[in-house]
Design an enzyme around this catalytic site. Structure first.
Site: not given
Length: 174
Positions: A36, A62
């Site tokens: 992801h 992230h």
């Protein structure tokens, strides 16, 4: 409020925004692609972010290709979300989102990890339990993420994480 949201286009900075200071420093990391996102998790105690009188400790950053938040309906090419625990409030978080545009100037932080990015896991589904880790451990200077930003110009709202269970316990700063 559920995140992400469409942030308003600002004609002029709000001069009354609370002060923000960030001191993340250099850390060794665990660099993982979970299918992801690519995530850089701080090894050990993370650096600090302070907004007004609220203190946060960095846990991980992230990346999303295609920003989740939009500005006036405009999606930016990429965003980094730096996730912090909220000091003295268990189960509460602060996330600094830095929106990226494409340009000719090299980003020092991204350049420090670009040749060591882990590949996709075999089951590269969103929210898969599988991940691929890089052998790269750093150290990397997390301060390079916000270097050059004006830390008094940002959007702020109380929201949620953007992945299930979408817990509404996040102070967002974008």
């Amino acid at each position: 409020m559920q995140s992400p949201i469409d942030l308003p286009v600002c004609q002029a900075p709000d001069i009354h925004m609370p002060s923000m200071s960030i001191h993340w420093g250099s850390h060794t990391i665990k660099l993982v692609n979970n299918g992801h996102t690519v995530q850089a998790t701080v090894d050990g105690a993370g650096g600090k972010m302070r907004v007004d009188n609220t203190n946060y400790t960095l846990v991980q950053c992230h990346f999303h290709v295609g920003s989740e938040h939009t500005v006036g309906g405009d999606q930016k090419p990429m965003v980094v979300h730096c996730v912090h625990t909220k000091d003295d409030e268990a189960g509460k978080y602060g996330v600094l989102g830095v929106l990226y545009t494409i340009g000719s100037q090299r980003n020092t932080f991204l350049h420090s990890i670009e040749h060591d990015l882990p590949g996709l896991p075999d089951a590269h589904r969103r929210l898969s339990d599988e991940s691929t880790a890089s052998a790269f451990k750093g150290p990397v200077d997390f301060d390079d993420i916000y270097n050059g930003l004006v830390l008094s110009e940002y959007w702020s709202y109380d929201g949620s994480f953007t992945t299930p269970p979408c817990t509404e316990a996040v102070d967002w700063y974008v």
